[in-house]
Scaffold this motif. Sequence first.
Motif, mmCIF file in Angstrom:
data_model
loop_
_atom_site.group_PDB
_atom_site.id
_atom_site.type_symbol
_atom_site.label_atom_id
_atom_site.label_comp_id
_atom_site.label_asym_id
_atom_site.label_seq_id
_atom_site.Cartn_x
_atom_site.Cartn_y
_atom_site.Cartn_z
ATOM 1 N N GLY A 63 0.809 -1.219 0.000
ATOM 2 C CA GLY A 63 0.000 0.000 0.000
ATOM 3 C C GLY A 63 0.837 1.262 0.000
ATOM 4 O O GLY A 63 0.360 2.338 0.338
ATOM 5 N N THR A 64 2.105 1.144 -0.370
ATOM 6 C CA THR A 64 2.988 2.305 -0.399
ATOM 7 C C THR A 64 3.476 2.535 -1.829
ATOM 8 O O THR A 64 3.336 1.667 -2.682
ATOM 9 N N GLY A 65 4.065 3.683 -2.070
ATOM 10 C CA GLY A 65 4.545 4.031 -3.398
ATOM 11 C C GLY A 65 5.898 3.456 -3.750
ATOM 12 O O GLY A 65 6.289 3.463 -4.914
ATOM 13 N N GLU A 66 6.631 2.963 -2.750
ATOM 14 C CA GLU A 66 7.927 2.374 -3.053
ATOM 15 C C GLU A 66 8.349 1.392 -1.977
ATOM 16 O O GLU A 66 7.872 1.431 -0.841
ATOM 17 N N ALA A 67 9.232 0.505 -2.406
ATOM 18 C CA ALA A 67 9.850 -0.467 -1.503
ATOM 19 C C ALA A 67 11.330 -0.487 -1.849
ATOM 20 O O ALA A 67 11.729 -0.085 -2.945
ATOM 21 N N HIS A 68 12.128 -0.944 -0.919
ATOM 22 C CA HIS A 68 13.571 -1.012 -1.138
ATOM 23 C C HIS A 68 14.014 -2.463 -1.082
ATOM 24 O O HIS A 68 13.621 -3.209 -0.187
#
Length: 173
Positions: A63-68
């Motif tokens: 549910g977020t705009g980015e992941a690392h």
Amino acid sequence: MSNSIFKQQFTFDTRSGSLMPLTEQVLDCIALQLQNYAEAEDILFRAKYIIIELLTNALKHSGTGEAHLSVVISADELQIIKADAGNPLPLLNAAMPTGQTRVMVAYDVMHTLYAVLGEEVRFVCEENALENLDISKIHEHFGLLIITKTADEFSYRYRKPDNIFTAKLRLYR
């Protein structure tokens, strides 16, 4: 590669069209570092499934705009770490009977995936000995089963606000 540790971080914008290009970029990075390892092809094959499932997890559930996604390679281990600031894994919020430290998460015809709860959640697979599995009681986390079956170790921890999934593969020269 010497005894030093190699680290590289990648950012995933959690768009489906970015999943395969980033997977290939990460695999190219790993291949370059493992070119002197006899089992590099096997490690890359396994790493591909882990990366795809970790990124799919971010795409579907964070549910977020980015992941690392981080790659950490030492002389004897490859770690693939996915972190995002999304909602914690739902099984951590499930009502657990007092003293229970193991939860069935997913299964296929051959294996059942369990989450072993502790400071971090460790995932383990066991051969499927259950005769009458009730699918209505299983969480939708088949990707975690795939990663657990592919990795030598797989764990999850939630340190607010971050979800951190770590898959480890042993390296042999």
